[in-house]
Design an enzyme around this catalytic site. Structure first.
Site, PDB file in Angstrom:
ATOM      1  N   ASN A 169       0.805  -1.236   0.000  1.00 17.19           N
ATOM      2  CA  ASN A 169       0.000   0.000   0.000  1.00 17.19           C
ATOM      3  C   ASN A 169       0.839   1.287   0.000  1.00 17.19           C
ATOM      4  OD1 ASN A 169       0.729  -0.494   2.638  1.00 17.19           O
ATOM      5  ND2 ASN A 169      -1.236   0.061   3.527  1.00 17.19           N
ATOM      6  N   ASP A 230      11.409 -16.578   2.705  1.00  8.17           N
ATOM      7  CA  ASP A 230      12.047 -17.328   3.805  1.00  8.17           C
ATOM      8  C   ASP A 230      13.562 -17.323   3.655  1.00  8.17           C
ATOM      9  OD1 ASP A 230       9.744 -17.859   5.052  1.00  8.17           O
ATOM     10  OD2 ASP A 230       9.658 -20.008   4.587  1.00  8.17           O
ATOM     11  N   THR A 248       2.206 -12.340   8.056  1.00 11.59           N
ATOM     12  CA  THR A 248       3.452 -12.989   7.627  1.00 11.59           C
ATOM     13  C   THR A 248       4.540 -12.663   8.654  1.00 11.59           C
ATOM     14  OG1 THR A 248       2.813 -12.183   5.431  1.00 11.59           O
ATOM     15  CG2 THR A 248       4.960 -13.228   5.589  1.00 11.59           C
ATOM     16  N   GLU A 264       5.882  -4.108  11.628  1.00  8.61           N
ATOM     17  CA  GLU A 264       4.634  -3.332  11.653  1.00  8.61           C
ATOM     18  C   GLU A 264       3.578  -4.179  10.975  1.00  8.61           C
ATOM     19  OE1 GLU A 264       6.611  -0.063   8.964  1.00  8.61           O
ATOM     20  OE2 GLU A 264       4.922   0.707  10.079  1.00  8.61           O
ATOM     21  N   CYS A 298      -3.036   0.806   6.995  1.00  2.00           N
ATOM     22  CA  CYS A 298      -2.989   0.155   8.308  1.00  2.00           C
ATOM     23  C   CYS A 298      -3.716   1.006   9.327  1.00  2.00           C
ATOM     24  CB  CYS A 298      -1.550  -0.084   8.735  1.00  2.00           C
ATOM     25  SG  CYS A 298      -0.564   1.404   8.779  1.00  2.00           S
ATOM     26  N   GLU A 391      -9.717  -7.243   9.768  1.00  2.00           N
ATOM     27  CA  GLU A 391      -9.297  -6.039   9.037  1.00  2.00           C
ATOM     28  C   GLU A 391      -9.700  -6.214   7.574  1.00  2.00           C
ATOM     29  OE1 GLU A 391      -5.009  -5.998   8.545  1.00  2.00           O
ATOM     30  OE2 GLU A 391      -4.921  -3.828   8.574  1.00  2.00           O
TER      31      GLU A 391
HETATM   32  P1  NAP Z   1       1.785  -8.924   3.213  1.00  2.00           P
HETATM   33  O1  NAP Z   1       1.010  -9.796   2.320  1.00  2.00           O
HETATM   34  O2  NAP Z   1       2.109  -9.399   4.581  1.00  2.00           O
HETATM   35  O3  NAP Z   1       3.125  -8.551   2.426  1.00  2.00           O
HETATM   36  C1  NAP Z   1       4.052  -7.649   2.956  1.00  2.00           C
HETATM   37  C2  NAP Z   1       5.404  -7.901   2.334  1.00  2.00           C
HETATM   38  O4  NAP Z   1       5.884  -9.184   2.745  1.00  2.00           O
HETATM   39  C3  NAP Z   1       5.395  -7.923   0.809  1.00  2.00           C
HETATM   40  O5  NAP Z   1       6.575  -7.326   0.353  1.00  2.00           O
HETATM   41  C4  NAP Z   1       5.410  -9.409   0.514  1.00  2.00           C
HETATM   42  O6  NAP Z   1       5.926  -9.721  -0.756  1.00  2.00           O
HETATM   43  C5  NAP Z   1       6.316  -9.903   1.602  1.00  2.00           C
HETATM   44  N1  NAP Z   1       6.222 -11.335   1.919  1.00  2.00           N
HETATM   45  C6  NAP Z   1       5.231 -12.208   1.664  1.00  2.00           C
HETATM   46  N2  NAP Z   1       5.545 -13.428   2.142  1.00  2.00           N
HETATM   47  C7  NAP Z   1       6.770 -13.331   2.702  1.00  2.00           C
HETATM   48  C8  NAP Z   1       7.640 -14.240   3.373  1.00  2.00           C
HETATM   49  N3  NAP Z   1       7.322 -15.514   3.570  1.00  2.00           N
HETATM   50  N4  NAP Z   1       8.809 -13.767   3.829  1.00  2.00           N
HETATM   51  C9  NAP Z   1       9.152 -12.484   3.660  1.00  2.00           C
HETATM   52  N5  NAP Z   1       8.387 -11.577   3.035  1.00  2.00           N
HETATM   53  C10 NAP Z   1       7.197 -11.994   2.568  1.00  2.00           C
HETATM   54  O7  NAP Z   1       1.037  -7.507   3.404  1.00  2.00           O
HETATM   55  P2  NAP Z   1       0.410  -6.580   2.275  1.00  2.00           P
HETATM   56  O8  NAP Z   1      -0.834  -7.224   1.756  1.00  2.00           O
HETATM   57  O9  NAP Z   1       1.461  -6.159   1.300  1.00  2.00           O
HETATM   58  O10 NAP Z   1       0.027  -5.276   3.116  1.00  2.00           O
HETATM   59  C11 NAP Z   1      -1.162  -5.144   3.809  1.00  2.00           C
HETATM   60  C12 NAP Z   1      -0.957  -5.381   5.290  1.00  2.00           C
HETATM   61  O11 NAP Z   1       0.067  -4.525   5.766  1.00  2.00           O
HETATM   62  C13 NAP Z   1      -2.189  -5.031   6.107  1.00  2.00           C
HETATM   63  O12 NAP Z   1      -2.377  -6.004   7.096  1.00  2.00           O
HETATM   64  C14 NAP Z   1      -1.828  -3.688   6.718  1.00  2.00           C
HETATM   65  O13 NAP Z   1      -2.536  -3.388   7.892  1.00  2.00           O
HETATM   66  C15 NAP Z   1      -0.367  -3.862   6.945  1.00  2.00           C
HETATM   67  N6  NAP Z   1       0.284  -2.561   7.064  1.00  2.00           N
HETATM   68  C16 NAP Z   1       0.774  -2.205   8.280  1.00  2.00           C
HETATM   69  C17 NAP Z   1       1.367  -0.962   8.444  1.00  2.00           C
HETATM   70  C18 NAP Z   1       1.907  -0.548   9.780  1.00  2.00           C
HETATM   71  O14 NAP Z   1       2.666   0.405   9.799  1.00  2.00           O
HETATM   72  N7  NAP Z   1       1.574  -1.188  10.877  1.00  2.00           N
HETATM   73  C19 NAP Z   1       1.488  -0.093   7.355  1.00  2.00           C
HETATM   74  C20 NAP Z   1       0.971  -0.494   6.121  1.00  2.00           C
HETATM   75  C21 NAP Z   1       0.381  -1.736   5.995  1.00  2.00           C
HETATM   76  P3  NAP Z   1       4.936 -10.166  -1.964  1.00  2.00           P
HETATM   77  O15 NAP Z   1       4.117  -8.965  -2.281  1.00  2.00           O
HETATM   78  O16 NAP Z   1       5.865 -10.551  -3.028  1.00  2.00           O
HETATM   79  O17 NAP Z   1       4.105 -11.299  -1.439  1.00  2.00           O
END
Ligand code: NAP
Length: 496
Positions: A169, A230, A248, A264, A298, A391
């Site tokens: 995002n 991983d 994740t 985060e 988020c 969420e």
């Molecule tokens: P996500 O699916 O967890 O992916 C986040 C990142 O992790 C991506 O770069 C993804 O790559 C990578 N990833 C996936 N599997 C992995 C693994 N096994 N090992 C290492 N990296 C891996 O999250 P998202 O859908 O991109 O983002 C939405 C989430 O982020 C929501 O839950 C939101 O609330 C949270 N968020 C939190 C904050 C905060 O500051 N707390 C800010 C923004 C968003 P790929 O895209 O290649 O799978």
């Protein structure tokens, strides 16, 4: 146009290259990963699917480059970061265009993300010069039983190689919020951008490349997280992981080993509205907080907890504003744009259908075309509905009517998440007492949720995260303290 002009060297035969050892390369895998445009639902870009050998190589190169970088004067590191920020801002147009096509971010917001990222880099350079330039001087006789025979000098040293993994995002902003602190503190970094958002991130990395940072210090590995993740996160050459995303992170935290983690995760942002609140202010902030970037933040408002006595008035006001939101493609700068993937849209729909079966009141008709979901306010949501806790990460907002403040606080604290919350009231004493009772990393009083300004501390409690961010906290998280103790002779030592 993305990939044109100064960016032409980062793409070849329609596949974006990855960045290693100071140059743009094609992966030896011969494979690519498609990036689907959320609006057209057709492939828009392709990136390299990097191999484990390529990961090994960049980490090896990063280790070597980091040693020299740690000895580079702090003011020089800051100067390079300022230059990178300027190049990034100069290229807000093409990078913003990638964000529009990869993650359907409304055009204006896409450009704002790039500009904000440039500002974040510059602020980090300035803050780094100040806080990293300071150490401590301690004397031993301040601790019982000691004479003044030891002087302790503490300084701040880098960790080594930081692995940065941002979410889809904010693929530019949440990448620079990791890599700028890493660099100013004397670390190297390996960036693994999200698949949706990878091309914007590669453009951003090229801005750093054009700045003239040393070879090997920065690298960007592309590929699906599920395939390469991983290997990266468990790699013995990684000395720190800064991750933003979903759950994740929980699995990564268990596997990562003894290295500092900045995690985060998601949130279930509760917005508590009391009887004495300015209801117009509350309604405007609920709409801004709940529906900006189609709720894919988020810190989006994810549940409204409103006192029953003012609930009808609040719902009416919010409903009227929701109906004014424009819905359509990001290129037209609509308020509500398609959500990032079809599976996200399906997940959001499953929450809506569950609420429907269990009797929630729909303030608008549910409507979806492809990944585009029209904004929806759900009233009379009860705790037995999934949307009360999960969420959605989409333009769907549940309203729970509460009969006491305690009920609102209880709902907020019963969540597994604890990122942010809001309170709307005119009574500042009450607001502070409720803030103290809410188990969230931040509480906003009379405002929509927000992560920024980017130098404010930002942290999640419970399953919303490990560690605290914000520019200063991120710099401090990416260093270790080093002590040098000067041992002096005993006080009876004669100088004569
Ligand atoms: P996500 O699916 O967890 O992916 C986040 C990142 O992790 C991506 O770069 C993804 O790559 C990578 N990833 C996936 N599997 C992995 C693994 N096994 N090992 C290492 N990296 C891996 O999250 P998202 O859908 O991109 O983002 C939405 C989430 O982020 C929501 O839950 C939101 O609330 C949270 N968020 C939190 C904050 C905060 O500051 N707390 C800010 C923004 C968003 P790929 O895209 O290649 O799978």
């Amino acid at each position: 146009m993305a990939g044109a002009g100064i960016f032409s060297e980062i793409i070849e035969e329609e596949v974006y290259k990855y960045y290693a050892e100071g140059e743009w390369r094609k992966s030896s895998s011969g494979k690519s990963v498609p990036i689907i445009n959320p609006t057209t639902r057709k492939p828009e870009y392709k990136v390299q699917a990097c191999t484990q050998e390529e990961v090994n190589k960049v980490i090896e190169g990063a280790k070597a480059a980091q040693k020299a970088w740690a000895r580079t004067p702090l003011w020089k590191r800051a100067e390079l970061l300022h230059r990178a920020a300027a190049i990034l801002k100069d290229n807000k147009g093409p990078i913003g265009e990638c964000l529009v096509k990869e993650i359907a971010k409304p055009a204006k917001d896409a450009v704002t993300e790039v500009v904000r990222s440039g500002d974040l880099i510059s602020y980090t350079a300035e803050e780094g010069v100040r806080i990293l330039g300071e150490g401590k001087f301690l004397v031993s006789d301040s601790f019982p039983g000691n004479e003044r025979t030891k002087y302790c000098l503490t300084s701040k040293i880098p960790l080594g190689v930081v692995l940065a993994i941002p979410p889809f995002n904010y693929p530019v902003n949440l990448a620079v919020s990791k890599i700028a602190p890493a660099l100013i503190a004397g670390n190297a970094f390996v960036l693994k951008p999200p698949t949706q958002g990878a091309v914007a991130a590669l453009h951003m990395v090229h801005c750093f490349h054009l700045t003239g940072f040393p070879k090997g210090l920065m690298s960007c590995i592309t590929g699906k997280g599920s395939e390469i993740g991983d290997f990266l996160t468990m790699h013995p050459g990684i000395n720190c992981i800064s991750f933003t995303g979903g759950d994740t992170a929980i699995a990564i935290s268990k596997k990562a080993g003894m290295i500092p983690l900045q995690m985060e995760l998601g949130g279930k942002y509760a917005c508590i509205i009391l009887e004495d609140a300015d209801l117009d202010l509350a309604a405007s902030n609920v709409v801004k907080g709940g529906f900006s970037y189609s709720g894919q933040r988020c810190t989006a408002v994810k549940v409204v907890l409103v006192m029953e006595t003012v609930a009808d008035a609040v719902v009416d006001k919010v409903k009227a504003k929701v109906e004014k939101l424009t819905v359509g493609p990001p290129e037209e700068d609509c308020d509500i744009t398609p959500v990032v993937t079809e599976s996200s849209a399906n997940f959001i729909e499953s929450l809506v259908m569950d609420a429907k079966e269990k009797g929630a009141t729909f303030c608008q008709e549910y409507r979806r075309e492809g990944n585009l979901i029209w904004p929806l306010l759900l009233d009379h949501v009860r705790p037995d509905m999934r949307i009360a806790w999960e969420e959605p990460f989409g333009p769907v907002l549940p309203v729970i009517r509460i009969s006491s403040v305690e009920e609102g606080i209880h709902h907020c604290n019963a969540s597994n998440f604890g990122l942010q919350g809001s309170i709307f009231t005119r009574d500042i004493n009450k607001a502070i007492m409720i803030s103290d009772a809410m188990e969230t990393g931040t509480v906003q009083i009379n405002s929509a949720p927000a992560r920024g300004p980017d130098h404010f501390p930002f942290q999640g409690l419970k399953e919303s995260g490990i560690g605290s961010q914000g520019i200063t906290n991120s710099i401090n998280m990416m260093i270790k303290v080093k002590s040098t103790v000067i041992n002096l002779p005993s006080p009876s030592y004669s100088l004569g």
